[in-house]
Design an enzyme around this catalytic site. Structure first.
Site, short mmCIF file in Angstrom:
data_model
loop_
_atom_site.label_atom_id
_atom_site.label_comp_id
_atom_site.label_asym_id
_atom_site.label_seq_id
_atom_site.Cartn_x
_atom_site.Cartn_y
_atom_site.Cartn_z
N GLU A 165 -14.53 6.91 4.02
CA GLU A 165 -13.66 6.81 5.20
C GLU A 165 -12.69 7.99 5.19
O GLU A 165 -12.20 8.38 4.14
CB GLU A 165 -12.88 5.48 5.17
CG GLU A 165 -12.15 5.21 6.47
CD GLU A 165 -11.34 3.93 6.44
OE1 GLU A 165 -10.91 3.50 7.51
OE2 GLU A 165 -11.12 3.37 5.36
N ASP A 172 -2.44 6.88 -3.96
CA ASP A 172 -1.49 6.21 -3.07
C ASP A 172 -0.81 5.06 -3.79
O ASP A 172 -1.08 4.78 -4.97
CB ASP A 172 -2.16 5.76 -1.77
CG ASP A 172 -3.12 4.59 -1.95
OD1 ASP A 172 -3.58 4.36 -3.09
OD2 ASP A 172 -3.41 3.90 -0.95
N SER A 183 0.84 -1.19 0.00
CA SER A 183 0.00 0.00 0.00
C SER A 183 0.88 1.25 0.00
O SER A 183 1.77 1.38 -0.82
CB SER A 183 -0.96 -0.03 1.19
OG SER A 183 -1.92 1.00 1.10
N SER A 230 -9.71 8.28 5.89
CA SER A 230 -8.38 8.02 5.33
C SER A 230 -8.36 8.16 3.81
O SER A 230 -7.29 8.17 3.20
CB SER A 230 -7.94 6.60 5.70
OG SER A 230 -8.77 5.66 5.04
N ASP A 283 -0.90 1.84 -3.92
CA ASP A 283 -1.60 0.73 -4.59
C ASP A 283 -2.91 1.16 -5.23
O ASP A 283 -3.72 0.33 -5.63
CB ASP A 283 -1.81 -0.45 -3.63
CG ASP A 283 -2.81 -0.16 -2.51
OD1 ASP A 283 -2.94 1.02 -2.12
OD2 ASP A 283 -3.45 -1.11 -2.02
#
Length: 499
Positions: A344, A259, A122, A346, A261
């Site tokens: 979410e 990001d 990730s 994040s 991945d």
């Protein structure tokens, strides 16, 4: 017989090349993460593959699985070790090659395969590796499956059998890209910075955005697994500042950062300001609920209170429920409830039909943002952001608390607030309006100010977030109230940062 994995082996020794090493802490709540060569070796990855194959059979699912790998110098070798274990367990493996994580999720549907195992670290630093796994599309494993997988692997409780096979799907990314871009082009000409931090998404994001009609300014889209500038993580200030500079230099309409991945997308507006993911979620919820009446959304407990209090969402009949933080929990809840989308804080966003298939995909998020701008032709990204009611919110603050004690502390904190609510006791001169206890406790008072305390899923610490729609002072008041409760527990240590 395959030997039981050891938790520690020294590199450059006979044992390291002859025995599996798997550090038990690598099995997290909903995926697996290890430092390669320090916490897991290739034989350990092979053991993980055999354990995953055994678990799939135990779950009663057909032993057929999609696998891919991200762009790290060691990810391909890890994937092939995993494949050898999966095949030993009797699995039919479909290898899609170099991929972003959502491409593996897409392949489960496209190839009609029930399971996936995506080799990715990730957004973690180089040195890390891991696997995101699922056996019930579009969901990924939760704590129950991860706990059972850990038991099987560490006890070498494998059920290996003949019948495994391997198939490589050539040029698979073209099918994923075609699926994303088989849609009408944007009416509005958007200039978009596509920032990938030299991570895997650089191979795919620019051409997807170009195909829907964007003018793309590529930023660090060349694949380079040394990550020469910064880690590809759109929550890190270094990457956000690089996007800001590119947006201002090119006078772009929006900056989109992906990001490592490719399952998250960060946003910078046309003035160079980052927009936190939960606020992006509110903007998208406004846009989507204007089209879909009585829209239902799921958001995690760290997210802004605007999902409930925003007058536009209220007027459009949108309903929002708060749920546990963590992409696996959020994905599951969004799927179970049939919500239109899950957001979410994040940056993991989950879109159900007609927007997506329920899994988190940074490119699907990017397309939703472009469509939102397309439906607001006279407004900039900053205009849409500034139209939200103002709130004052803290970053995530994390006081140290040992893994052995953190859940017990949270149980006591939850009970403390439940007792206060039951007695009608005011905090800071205000009554408790609402308690959400699905993941720690989120306490909201009359004026809409709230504070959250929960245990971190993967670190020896607690998580504290506060927000107020009233004033910066009220945000500080909520923090002092929450912190005063935590200070009654000697197990709670110093914060990594405070407001």
């Amino acid at each position: 017989m395959f030997p039981k994995p050891k938790s520690v082996l020294l590199p450059n020794t006979y044992a390291f090349e002859s025995e599996p090493m798997v550090k038990p802490t690598g099995f997290r709540e909903y995926d697996a993460r290890w430092l390669f060569q320090k916490e897991i070796n290739l034989m350990g990855v092979q053991a993980l593959g055999m354990g995953l194959g055994a678990l799939i059979a135990e779950l009663g699912v057909s032993q057929e699985i999609v696998t891919g790998h991200d762009f790290r110098g060691y990810s391909a070798s890890i994937k092939y070790a995993l494949i050898s274990g999966l095949m030993a367990a009797g699995c039919k493996v479909h290898d899609i090659g170099l991929a972003v994580t959502p491409m593996a999720y897409f392949a489960q549907f496209d190839l009609d395969v029930p399971c996936c195992a995506m080799v990715t670290a990730s957004h973690n630093d180089n040195g890390w590796t891991g696997v995101k796994m699922g056996a019930n599309r579009p969901l990924t494993f939760g704590p129950e499956e991860m706990t059972r997988l850990k038991e099987i692997v560490l006890n070498a409780d494998f059920k290996n059998k003949a019948g495994g096979s391997y198939q490589f799907h050539e040029n698979y990314p073209a099918r994923y890209i075609a699926d994303l871009t088989n849609r009408p082009k944007l009416k509005r000409k958007l200039k978009v910075v596509a920032a990938c931090g030299n991570g895997t998404a650089g191979a795919f994001a620019p051409q997807v955005l170009e195909a829907i009609g964007c003018e793309v300014i590529p930023l660090d889209t060349e694949l380079d697994h040394t990550f020469p500038k910064y880690n590809p993580n759109p929550e890190d200030m270094e990457m956000l500042h690089a996007i800001r500079d590119a947006v201002l230099h090119h006078k772009a309409d929006v900056g989109l950062g992906f990001d490592g991945d490719g399952d998250r997308c960060g946003v910078v507006d046309n003035t160079g300001e980052e927009i936190f993911a939960d606020k992006v979620g509110v903007m998208l919820a406004r846009d989507m609920s204007a089209i879909h009446k009585n829209a239902h959304f799921i958001v995690d407990v760290k997210s802004t209170g605007l999902f409930v209090t925003d007058p536009v969402l209220q007027k459009q009949g949108a309903k929002t429920d708060y749920w546990k933080t963590g992409h696996s929990y959020m994905k599951r809840r969004t799927n179970e409830t049939g919500a239109l989308a899950g957001f979410e804080k994040s940056g993991h966003f989950f879109f159900n039909k007609p927007y997506g298939r329920g899994y988190d995909d940074g490119l699907v998020s990017a397309l939703a943002i472009c469509d939102m701008l397309d439906r607001a032709p006279g407004k900039s990204m900053a205009d849409l952001k500034n139209a939200l009611p103002k709130t004052w919110s803290s970053p995530t603050m994390s006081p140290h608390c040992a893994d052995e004690t953190k859940y017990g502390v949270i149980d006591q904190v939850v009970k403390h607030f439940e007792d206060l609510q039951a007695r009608g006791t005011k905090i800071g001169g205000q009554s408790i309006r609402d308690l959400v206890t699905v993941n720690g406790v989120r306490v909201t008072v009359e004026d809409g100010s709230w504070g959250l305390v929960r245990a971190s899923s993967n670190k020896p610490e607690l998580v504290v977030v506060v927000e107020s729609p009233v004033s910066e002072q009220r945000m500080h008041d909520m923090f002092e109230m929450v912190n005063s409760v935590l200070r009654t527990h000697p197990e709670v240590g110093e914060y990594n940062q405070k407001i």
